[in-house]
Motif scaffolding. Structure first.
Motif, PDB file in Angstrom:
ATOM      1  N   TYR A  65      38.989 -10.611  -5.347  1.00 50.69           N
ATOM      2  CA  TYR A  65      40.449 -10.391  -5.465  1.00 50.69           C
ATOM      3  C   TYR A  65      41.263 -11.234  -4.478  1.00 50.69           C
ATOM      4  N   GLU A  66      42.514 -11.372  -4.821  1.00 53.12           N
ATOM      5  CA  GLU A  66      43.465 -12.253  -4.111  1.00 53.12           C
ATOM      6  C   GLU A  66      42.939 -13.699  -4.044  1.00 53.12           C
ATOM      7  N   GLY A  67      42.239 -14.089  -5.091  1.00 52.99           N
ATOM      8  CA  GLY A  67      41.705 -15.449  -5.215  1.00 52.99           C
ATOM      9  C   GLY A  67      40.222 -15.478  -4.905  1.00 52.99           C
ATOM     10  N   THR A  68      39.405 -15.870  -5.893  1.00 55.39           N
ATOM     11  CA  THR A  68      37.947 -15.895  -5.709  1.00 55.39           C
ATOM     12  C   THR A  68      37.552 -16.932  -4.644  1.00 55.39           C
ATOM     13  N   LEU A 109      50.032  -9.725 -10.970  1.00 57.07           N
ATOM     14  CA  LEU A 109      49.991 -11.147 -11.291  1.00 57.07           C
ATOM     15  C   LEU A 109      48.951 -11.414 -12.394  1.00 57.07           C
ATOM     16  N   SER A 110      47.720 -10.949 -12.170  1.00 57.34           N
ATOM     17  CA  SER A 110      46.626 -11.211 -13.120  1.00 57.34           C
ATOM     18  C   SER A 110      46.870 -10.516 -14.452  1.00 57.34           C
ATOM     19  N   GLU A 111      46.185 -11.011 -15.462  1.00 49.71           N
ATOM     20  CA  GLU A 111      46.234 -10.391 -16.794  1.00 49.71           C
ATOM     21  C   GLU A 111      44.812 -10.364 -17.352  1.00 49.71           C
ATOM     22  N   GLY A 168      59.233 -17.484  -9.655  1.00 50.20           N
ATOM     23  CA  GLY A 168      58.351 -16.351  -9.347  1.00 50.20           C
ATOM     24  C   GLY A 168      56.938 -16.750  -8.960  1.00 50.20           C
ATOM     25  N   PHE A 169      56.462 -17.899  -9.481  1.00 47.23           N
ATOM     26  CA  PHE A 169      55.089 -18.300  -9.156  1.00 47.23           C
ATOM     27  C   PHE A 169      54.970 -18.599  -7.657  1.00 47.23           C
ATOM     28  N   SER A 170      55.958 -19.305  -7.125  1.00 46.63           N
ATOM     29  CA  SER A 170      55.937 -19.607  -5.685  1.00 46.63           C
ATOM     30  C   SER A 170      56.033 -18.338  -4.849  1.00 46.63           C
ATOM     31  N   ALA A 226      46.814  -6.947 -15.160  1.00 43.47           N
ATOM     32  CA  ALA A 226      45.481  -6.358 -14.935  1.00 43.47           C
ATOM     33  C   ALA A 226      45.121  -6.286 -13.452  1.00 43.47           C
ATOM     34  N   TRP A 227      44.145  -5.411 -13.147  1.00 44.64           N
ATOM     35  CA  TRP A 227      43.588  -5.285 -11.790  1.00 44.64           C
ATOM     36  C   TRP A 227      44.665  -4.958 -10.764  1.00 44.64           C
ATOM     37  N   VAL A 228      45.529  -4.040 -11.125  1.00 40.73           N
ATOM     38  CA  VAL A 228      46.644  -3.705 -10.233  1.00 40.73           C
ATOM     39  C   VAL A 228      46.212  -2.608  -9.256  1.00 40.73           C
ATOM     40  N   THR A 229      46.142  -2.966  -7.982  1.00 40.40           N
ATOM     41  CA  THR A 229      45.815  -2.000  -6.930  1.00 40.40           C
ATOM     42  C   THR A 229      46.918  -0.944  -6.864  1.00 40.40           C
ATOM     43  N   SER A 230      46.521   0.320  -6.810  1.00 38.27           N
ATOM     44  CA  SER A 230      47.450   1.456  -6.765  1.00 38.27           C
ATOM     45  C   SER A 230      48.265   1.597  -8.059  1.00 38.27           C
ATOM     46  N   GLU A 249      35.743 -19.394  -5.207  1.00 36.64           N
ATOM     47  CA  GLU A 249      35.866 -20.708  -5.867  1.00 36.64           C
ATOM     48  C   GLU A 249      37.307 -21.216  -5.748  1.00 36.64           C
ATOM     49  N   ILE A 250      38.276 -20.313  -5.938  1.00 42.64           N
ATOM     50  CA  ILE A 250      39.690 -20.713  -5.818  1.00 42.64           C
ATOM     51  C   ILE A 250      40.016 -21.099  -4.372  1.00 42.64           C
ATOM     52  N   GLN A 251      39.459 -20.368  -3.413  1.00 40.36           N
ATOM     53  CA  GLN A 251      39.729 -20.722  -2.006  1.00 40.36           C
ATOM     54  C   GLN A 251      39.206 -22.130  -1.709  1.00 40.36           C
ATOM     55  N   SER A 292      44.034 -13.959 -17.881  1.00 41.07           N
ATOM     56  CA  SER A 292      44.322 -14.974 -16.851  1.00 41.07           C
ATOM     57  C   SER A 292      44.154 -14.375 -15.469  1.00 41.07           C
ATOM     58  N   GLY A 293      43.172 -14.897 -14.736  1.00 37.50           N
ATOM     59  CA  GLY A 293      42.930 -14.434 -13.370  1.00 37.50           C
ATOM     60  C   GLY A 293      43.132 -15.583 -12.414  1.00 37.50           C
ATOM     61  N   SER A 294      42.106 -16.442 -12.325  1.00 37.39           N
ATOM     62  CA  SER A 294      42.189 -17.581 -11.397  1.00 37.39           C
ATOM     63  C   SER A 294      43.299 -18.549 -11.797  1.00 37.39           C
ATOM     64  N   ASP A 295      43.410 -18.810 -13.107  1.00 35.01           N
ATOM     65  CA  ASP A 295      44.495 -19.693 -13.564  1.00 35.01           C
ATOM     66  C   ASP A 295      45.719 -18.827 -13.819  1.00 35.01           C
ATOM     67  N   ALA A 296      46.334 -18.420 -12.713  1.00 34.67           N
ATOM     68  CA  ALA A 296      47.398 -17.405 -12.802  1.00 34.67           C
ATOM     69  C   ALA A 296      48.589 -17.868 -13.639  1.00 34.67           C
ATOM     70  N   ALA A 297      48.856 -19.185 -13.627  1.00 32.77           N
ATOM     71  CA  ALA A 297      50.046 -19.689 -14.333  1.00 32.77           C
ATOM     72  C   ALA A 297      49.917 -19.593 -15.853  1.00 32.77           C
ATOM     73  N   MET A 340      52.521 -16.935  -4.886  1.00 34.79           N
ATOM     74  CA  MET A 340      51.584 -17.761  -4.104  1.00 34.79           C
ATOM     75  C   MET A 340      51.845 -17.600  -2.614  1.00 34.79           C
ATOM     76  N   ASN A 341      53.128 -17.554  -2.264  1.00 36.61           N
ATOM     77  CA  ASN A 341      53.477 -17.355  -0.858  1.00 36.61           C
ATOM     78  C   ASN A 341      52.966 -16.004  -0.366  1.00 36.61           C
ATOM     79  N   ALA A 342      53.159 -14.982  -1.198  1.00 38.68           N
ATOM     80  CA  ALA A 342      52.677 -13.645  -0.810  1.00 38.68           C
ATOM     81  C   ALA A 342      51.162 -13.658  -0.649  1.00 38.68           C
TER      82      ALA A 342
HETATM   83  N1  CAA Z   1      53.050 -21.049  -1.375  1.00 35.23           N
HETATM   84  C1  CAA Z   1      54.225 -21.267  -2.022  1.00 35.23           C
HETATM   85  N2  CAA Z   1      54.298 -21.956  -3.185  1.00 35.23           N
HETATM   86  C2  CAA Z   1      53.144 -22.410  -3.719  1.00 35.23           C
HETATM   87  C3  CAA Z   1      51.889 -22.208  -3.099  1.00 35.23           C
HETATM   88  C4  CAA Z   1      51.872 -21.501  -1.874  1.00 35.23           C
HETATM   89  N3  CAA Z   1      50.720 -21.271  -1.238  1.00 35.23           N
HETATM   90  N4  CAA Z   1      50.928 -22.750  -3.856  1.00 35.23           N
HETATM   91  C5  CAA Z   1      51.531 -23.293  -4.918  1.00 35.23           C
HETATM   92  N5  CAA Z   1      52.878 -23.084  -4.827  1.00 35.23           N
HETATM   93  C6  CAA Z   1      53.920 -23.550  -5.734  1.00 35.23           C
HETATM   94  C7  CAA Z   1      53.832 -25.058  -5.856  1.00 35.23           C
HETATM   95  O1  CAA Z   1      54.563 -25.695  -4.821  1.00 35.23           O
HETATM   96  C8  CAA Z   1      54.418 -25.300  -7.208  1.00 35.23           C
HETATM   97  O2  CAA Z   1      55.827 -25.238  -7.097  1.00 35.23           O
HETATM   98  P1  CAA Z   1      56.760 -26.329  -7.866  1.00 35.23           P
HETATM   99  O3  CAA Z   1      56.780 -25.882  -9.293  1.00 35.23           O
HETATM  100  O4  CAA Z   1      58.078 -26.208  -7.206  1.00 35.23           O
HETATM  101  O5  CAA Z   1      56.131 -27.658  -7.698  1.00 35.23           O
HETATM  102  C9  CAA Z   1      53.980 -24.072  -8.018  1.00 35.23           C
HETATM  103  O6  CAA Z   1      53.676 -23.059  -7.046  1.00 35.23           O
HETATM  104  C10 CAA Z   1      52.754 -24.329  -8.835  1.00 35.23           C
HETATM  105  O7  CAA Z   1      51.739 -24.741  -7.968  1.00 35.23           O
HETATM  106  P2  CAA Z   1      50.386 -25.381  -8.444  1.00 35.23           P
HETATM  107  O8  CAA Z   1      50.689 -26.553  -9.339  1.00 35.23           O
HETATM  108  O9  CAA Z   1      49.558 -25.599  -7.256  1.00 35.23           O
HETATM  109  O10 CAA Z   1      49.763 -24.220  -9.353  1.00 35.23           O
HETATM  110  P3  CAA Z   1      48.402 -24.152 -10.103  1.00 35.23           P
HETATM  111  O11 CAA Z   1      48.644 -23.645 -11.471  1.00 35.23           O
HETATM  112  O12 CAA Z   1      47.650 -25.442  -9.907  1.00 35.23           O
HETATM  113  O13 CAA Z   1      47.641 -22.931  -9.334  1.00 35.23           O
HETATM  114  C11 CAA Z   1      45.993 -21.919  -7.914  1.00 35.23           C
HETATM  115  C12 CAA Z   1      46.942 -23.091  -8.245  1.00 35.23           C
HETATM  116  C13 CAA Z   1      45.829 -22.102  -6.421  1.00 35.23           C
HETATM  117  C14 CAA Z   1      44.672 -22.035  -8.598  1.00 35.23           C
HETATM  118  C15 CAA Z   1      46.645 -20.535  -8.256  1.00 35.23           C
HETATM  119  O14 CAA Z   1      46.688 -20.325  -9.645  1.00 35.23           O
HETATM  120  C16 CAA Z   1      45.873 -19.394  -7.605  1.00 35.23           C
HETATM  121  O15 CAA Z   1      46.033 -19.125  -6.412  1.00 35.23           O
HETATM  122  N6  CAA Z   1      45.054 -18.666  -8.396  1.00 35.23           N
HETATM  123  C17 CAA Z   1      44.427 -17.434  -7.932  1.00 35.23           C
HETATM  124  C18 CAA Z   1      45.311 -16.262  -8.238  1.00 35.23           C
HETATM  125  C19 CAA Z   1      44.978 -15.067  -7.422  1.00 35.23           C
HETATM  126  O16 CAA Z   1      44.740 -15.139  -6.222  1.00 35.23           O
HETATM  127  N7  CAA Z   1      45.021 -13.920  -8.068  1.00 35.23           N
HETATM  128  C20 CAA Z   1      44.806 -12.650  -7.429  1.00 35.23           C
HETATM  129  C21 CAA Z   1      45.836 -11.683  -7.925  1.00 35.23           C
HETATM  130  S1  CAA Z   1      46.169 -10.260  -6.964  1.00 35.23           S
HETATM  131  C22 CAA Z   1      44.859  -9.211  -7.131  1.00 35.23           C
HETATM  132  O17 CAA Z   1      43.751  -9.652  -6.999  1.00 35.23           O
HETATM  133  C23 CAA Z   1      45.060  -7.735  -7.383  1.00 35.23           C
HETATM  134  C24 CAA Z   1      45.758  -6.956  -6.366  1.00 35.23           C
HETATM  135  O18 CAA Z   1      46.252  -5.859  -6.627  1.00 35.23           O
HETATM  136  C25 CAA Z   1      45.838  -7.455  -4.995  1.00 35.23           C
END
Ligand code: CAA
Length: 383
Positions: free
Chosen positions: A360-363, A127-129, A237-239, A161-165, A365-367, A132-137, A242-244
């Motif tokens: 990881y999986e959201g700082t 997901l991350s690049e 794909g964003f949902s 970026a930051w891809v586990t495994s 601050e993001i939580q 773009s980390g916290s602002d994943a979109a 986020m769901n995952a």
């Molecule tokens: N479940 C399902 N859908 C969700 C959701 C959730 N928890 N949260 C948001 N969505 C959906 C929304 O409903 C919305 O859908 P629609 O377009 O239909 O309305 C869409 O996603 C966009 O939602 P937001 O407007 O809330 O999105 P946002 O741009 O404001 O982002 C954020 C919000 C919470 C900050 C998000 O960007 C976020 O969680 N950022 C952190 C990312 C993160 O955790 N990255 C870690 C990556 S993994 C990693 O670390 C490496 C690894 O290998 C594990």
């Protein structure tokens, strides 16, 4: 609340499997693996054979079908032995669950057996690049539809970026923009197998902690995929991600509690030797915070098992569990004195391992942002 404390037979079974694997296979080698930064390929395959790579995937598709509380108790026990190997197990479970939830029957048949059984040692989540980390979109990777040899395909370009495994996984869940002008609604999720032309890993990142977990960038260079690789609908794909991550944050919570348990174990042993009042105070404070954290984790896991909304509770659990584990590991280093600060001491590794869990999986601050936003939603809807 009390029912959350007693485990059913299946949950107990997962706990016993994980504890045995953790004590016999992970813990004895954890420090050595950390020193050599070696990926525990064979341990992950063995976890697959023990059913631990698809704990919450249906039995029909090769998982245990044991649920999320079972998953959390399993992660906690494994992380007590080696948090680095456990993160690869967690991401595999997260991707496998996403495939079961959003995938076609063909996806489930094609990928879940390989993942849950450990034939593939892991799955990756991209997901991350770099930008773009916290602002994943705001990701920049693209998947532009075009005609190729008379067939409609997506051409993927970008860097995740930051891809586990990274470089070790059998299949990756990858996001890219099929409509770059549409923000998060232009993001699509793809399943890409290792060895696919135009998809490769970069060299491993050098990290402070979790060194047994390999972390790399994954590079997309004119990677051509047909629509059978889409996970969920185009533009949704964003949902999917986020769901995952809601479920993933429960896993990180349990992982952090497992590391806190390991740190507490070290402090208790030292207390037994020294009976030091200050050390007793550190243990008391740490144990109380650890139990409070675990209850938050169990609440989020129970809500997910019940199919109820859990976004806010998963974020509360993640921020509290990971910050608690950071404090407990710091106290272990302090309580053990000079030896706690030595690289031969397990406390030093635990302190390094736990740091990234607040990132990881959201700082944190993001939580806090997610928790506050859910509060606002309640206010606006009069709940
Ligand atoms: N479940 C399902 N859908 C969700 C959701 C959730 N928890 N949260 C948001 N969505 C959906 C929304 O409903 C919305 O859908 P629609 O377009 O239909 O309305 C869409 O996603 C966009 O939602 P937001 O407007 O809330 O999105 P946002 O741009 O404001 O982002 C954020 C919000 C919470 C900050 C998000 O960007 C976020 O969680 N950022 C952190 C990312 C993160 O955790 N990255 C870690 C990556 S993994 C990693 O670390 C490496 C690894 O290998 C594990």
């Amino acid at each position: 609340m009390y029912s959350m404390l007693s485990l059913n037979d299946m949950q107990e079974n997962v706990l016993q499997r994980a504890m045995q694997f953790s004590d016999e296979s992970l813990a004895p080698e954890a420090s050595e693996r950390d020193r050599h930064e070696s990926f525990a390929d064979e341990h992950l395959k063995a976890m697959g054979r023990a059913g631990l790579l698809g704990v919450n995937v249906s039995q029909e598709y090769g998982g245990l079908g044991a649920g999320v509380v079972a998953y959390a108790v399993g992660v906690r026990a494994l992380a007590q032995g080696c948090a680095g190997t456990t993160v690869a197990m967690m991401v595999t479970n997260m991707v496998a669950e996403a495939i079961e939830k959003f995938g076609s029957e063909a996806h489930k048949q094609k990928y879940l057996g390989e993942l849950c059984s450990g034939i593939w040692p892991a799955a990756g989540f991209c997901l991350s690049e770099p930008g773009s980390g916290s602002d994943a979109a705001s990701m920049r990777a693209t998947a532009i539809e075009e005609q190729h040899n008379g067939e409609s395909v997506y051409r993927l370009n970008g860097t995740k970026a930051w891809v586990t495994s990274g470089g070790e996984a059998g299949v990756y869940l990858v996001t890219a923009k099929t409509n770059p002008a549409a923000g998060s609604r232009g993001v699509s999720a793809f399943l890409i197998e290792t060895g696919t032309a135009g998809f490769r890993s970069a060299p491993p990142e050098k990290k402070v902690g979790l060194r047994t977990s390999k972390t790399t960038q994954m590079i997309l260079e004119d990677c051509l995929l047909d629509e059978s690789h889409l996970l969920g609908e185009e533009g949704r794909g964003f949902s999917v991600m986020m769901n995952a991550l809601d479920g993933g944050r429960i896993g990180v919570s349990a992982q952090a509690v497992g590391v806190a348990d390991a740190a507490l174990q070290l402090m208790r042993r030292q207390y037994d030797l020294r009976q030091d009042q200050e050390l007793g105070r550190l243990i008391a404070q740490s144990q109380a915070e650890r139990d409070a954290a675990w209850l938050l984790c169990l609440r989020a896991a129970t809500l997910k098992d019940q199919g109820q909304p859990l976004t806010q509770q998963a974020s509360m659990s993640k921020v509290y569990c990971t910050e608690m584990a950071g404090r407990v590991c710091q106290r272990a280093v302090r309580g053990l004195g000079a030896i706690g600060h030595h690289s031969s001491c397990e406390a030093e590794r635990l302190m390094r391992d736990v740091r990234v869990m607040r990132i990881y999986e959201g700082t944190s601050e993001i939580q806090r942002f997610v928790i506050a936003r859910e509060e606002l939603k309640k206010l606006r809807s009069g709940r």
